[in-house]
Design a protein around this motif. Structure first.
Motif, short mmCIF file in Angstrom:
data_model
loop_
_atom_site.label_atom_id
_atom_site.label_comp_id
_atom_site.label_asym_id
_atom_site.label_seq_id
_atom_site.Cartn_x
_atom_site.Cartn_y
_atom_site.Cartn_z
N ALA A 108 0.98 -1.29 -0.02
CA ALA A 108 -0.08 0.04 0.24
C ALA A 108 0.68 1.32 0.12
CB ALA A 108 -0.90 -0.09 1.30
N CYS A 109 2.20 1.12 0.17
CA CYS A 109 3.10 2.19 0.09
C CYS A 109 2.75 3.18 -1.21
CB CYS A 109 4.52 1.79 0.06
SG CYS A 109 5.59 3.15 -0.13
N LYS A 110 2.43 4.50 -0.90
CA LYS A 110 2.38 5.42 -2.17
C LYS A 110 3.38 5.46 -2.86
CE LYS A 110 3.48 9.78 0.00
NZ LYS A 110 2.83 11.12 0.73
N ASN A 111 4.59 5.07 -2.80
CA ASN A 111 5.74 5.23 -3.56
C ASN A 111 5.60 3.77 -4.67
OD1 ASN A 111 8.07 6.35 -4.72
ND2 ASN A 111 9.56 4.88 -3.87
N ARG A 112 4.39 3.20 -4.54
CA ARG A 112 4.46 2.03 -5.44
C ARG A 112 3.23 2.19 -6.30
NH1 ARG A 112 6.95 -2.92 -3.67
NH2 ARG A 112 7.70 -2.70 -1.58
N VAL A 113 3.33 2.77 -7.61
CA VAL A 113 2.16 3.18 -8.48
C VAL A 113 2.19 2.55 -9.83
CG1 VAL A 113 1.21 5.48 -9.77
CG2 VAL A 113 2.14 5.53 -7.17
N VAL A 114 3.11 2.62 -10.53
CA VAL A 114 3.49 2.35 -11.99
C VAL A 114 3.45 0.59 -11.81
CG1 VAL A 114 4.72 2.00 -14.00
CG2 VAL A 114 4.66 4.18 -12.78
N GLN A 115 3.90 -0.09 -10.93
CA GLN A 115 4.10 -1.42 -10.66
C GLN A 115 2.96 -2.01 -10.38
OE1 GLN A 115 5.88 -2.26 -6.43
NE2 GLN A 115 6.86 -0.25 -6.93
N ARG A 116 1.89 -1.41 -10.13
CA ARG A 116 0.44 -1.78 -9.66
C ARG A 116 -0.48 -2.07 -10.91
NH1 ARG A 116 -1.32 2.32 -4.90
NH2 ARG A 116 0.46 1.73 -3.25
N GLY A 117 0.04 -1.51 -12.16
CA GLY A 117 -0.37 -1.78 -13.35
C GLY A 117 -1.83 -1.13 -13.54
N LEU A 118 -2.61 -1.30 -14.65
CA LEU A 118 -3.83 -0.71 -14.85
C LEU A 118 -4.75 -0.47 -13.85
CD1 LEU A 118 -4.73 -2.31 -18.60
CD2 LEU A 118 -3.35 -0.17 -17.96
N GLY A 119 -5.23 0.92 -13.79
CA GLY A 119 -6.01 1.23 -12.64
C GLY A 119 -7.33 1.82 -13.18
N TYR A 120 -7.48 2.05 -14.79
CA TYR A 120 -8.65 2.59 -15.22
C TYR A 120 -8.99 1.68 -16.41
CZ TYR A 120 -7.36 6.83 -12.78
OH TYR A 120 -7.13 7.86 -11.60
N ARG A 121 -10.45 1.74 -16.79
CA ARG A 121 -10.93 0.89 -17.78
C ARG A 121 -10.64 1.31 -19.07
NH1 ARG A 121 -16.34 0.23 -17.86
NH2 ARG A 121 -16.49 2.23 -16.64
N LEU A 122 -9.70 0.67 -19.96
CA LEU A 122 -9.51 1.27 -21.28
C LEU A 122 -10.23 0.38 -22.26
CD1 LEU A 122 -5.57 1.71 -20.50
CD2 LEU A 122 -7.55 3.29 -20.25
N GLN A 123 -10.41 1.10 -23.52
CA GLN A 123 -10.87 0.13 -24.68
C GLN A 123 -10.17 0.44 -25.92
OE1 GLN A 123 -14.99 1.42 -26.27
NE2 GLN A 123 -15.68 -0.70 -25.77
N ILE A 124 -9.92 -0.36 -26.78
CA ILE A 124 -9.32 -0.49 -27.78
C ILE A 124 -10.34 -0.22 -29.22
CG2 ILE A 124 -7.93 -1.55 -29.88
CD1 ILE A 124 -6.80 -3.22 -27.47
#
Length: 291
Positions: A108-124
């Motif tokens: 839960a450390c706030k210095n871990r962001v990119v490593q958590r992966g996708l956080g928003y629903r995206l569509q191609i």
């Protein structure tokens, strides 16, 4: 929107599934990988752990006690948005080093962001002369991480070989990231997601983008090419970044030699539609030079 619920482009390898808006019958064939993989000529294996971890035992690391943050300062604020350097809207040049698998701090450390992966629903989706693109299905606040641009990490000679072997109609996914580290030295990272890559390969170029790219290091000296929201992005907007690595069309003057060399390259037209559109997609001529 017609979501193909039975077909996840990410093959279950991301936190969230990413679907295709109008079917997948003509989707480019590639092997999905949420992270970089080592390719021909790579100096470093991107999966190799090369950084020591911190000894923090708190839920989230603090800059006064965390060895990771003491070296480079806090990269993210309390809302997990990327901090700029001096309050300047377009200045995100500070190095970003996240806590890694060797650190004792919590997930839960706030210095871990990119490593958590996708956080928003995206569509191609597919439409218009740009071909395939990527848009968001939900609101993304300014400064939040959106996705990586992941693929094969290759060497300069291999990058040059791949560019030289391309035909005029071929798509070019290869990106060259240059980082100035002081003393006149520079680190170059070449990433090509044409054969092995992630959802970032579907991002189109814009001369006035809503995303910007930042090299972020976690476990390896090979940076993750992380894309963050440069402004608030509304649901339904196409996600785009400047292939040249710039943001908001802040340009650098090309040298006389670069301008002359560029005249010899068949430039591909840009269809971004921005008011400040240059008319052509960016192209790094230095990759083609033999020096």
């Amino acid at each position: 929107m017609n979501l193909m619920r039975g077909y996840d482009v990410c093959c279950g390898l991301e936190n969230l599934a990413v679907y295709v808006e109008r079917g997948e019958e003509s989707l480019p064939q590639f092997k999905y990988s949420p992270e970089h993989v080592s390719g021909p000529g790579a100096d470093q294996d991107p999966s190799e752990i090369t950084y020591l971890g911190c000894d923090c035992v708190s839920t989230s690391c603090r800059p006064d006690s965390c060895s990771c943050l003491q070296h480079h300062g806090e990269s993210y604020d309390e809302n997990l948005c990327l901090r700029d350097c001096e309050g300047k809207e377009t200045d995100f040049s500070r190095p970003v080093f996240e806590c890694n698998v060797m650190c004792k701090c919590s997930e839960a450390c706030k210095n871990r962001v990119v490593q958590r992966g996708l956080g928003y629903r995206l569509q191609i989706f597919k439409g218009g002369p740009k071909g395939w693109g990527l848009h968001t299905l939900e609101f993304i606040p300014k400064g939040r991480f959106v996705c990586q641009y992941a693929g094969e990490v290759i060497g300069l000679a291999e990058a040059r070989r791949r560019l030289q072997s391309q035909k005029p109609g071929d798509m070019n996914y290869l990106i060259a990231v240059k980082e100035h580290i002081g003393g006149g030295k520079m680190i170059e990272t070449f990433v090509d997601p044409a054969v092995v890559g992630n959802v970032g390969r579907f991002l189109n170029h814009s001369c006035q983008p809503n995303l910007f790219m930042v090299p972020v290091r976690v476990n390896s000296v090979v940076p993750k090419l992380a894309l963050f929201a440069g402004r608030d992005i509304l649901a339904g907007e196409e996600l785009m970044y400047d292939y040249s690595g710039r943001y908001k069309n802040v340009t650098e003057k090309a040298s006389v030699q670069e301008t002359t060399d560029m005249d010899l390259v068949e430039r591909k037209p840009c269809y971004c539609g921005a008011e400040t559109c240059s008319g052509f997609l960016p192209f790094d001529i230095s990759v083609m030079n033999s020096g």
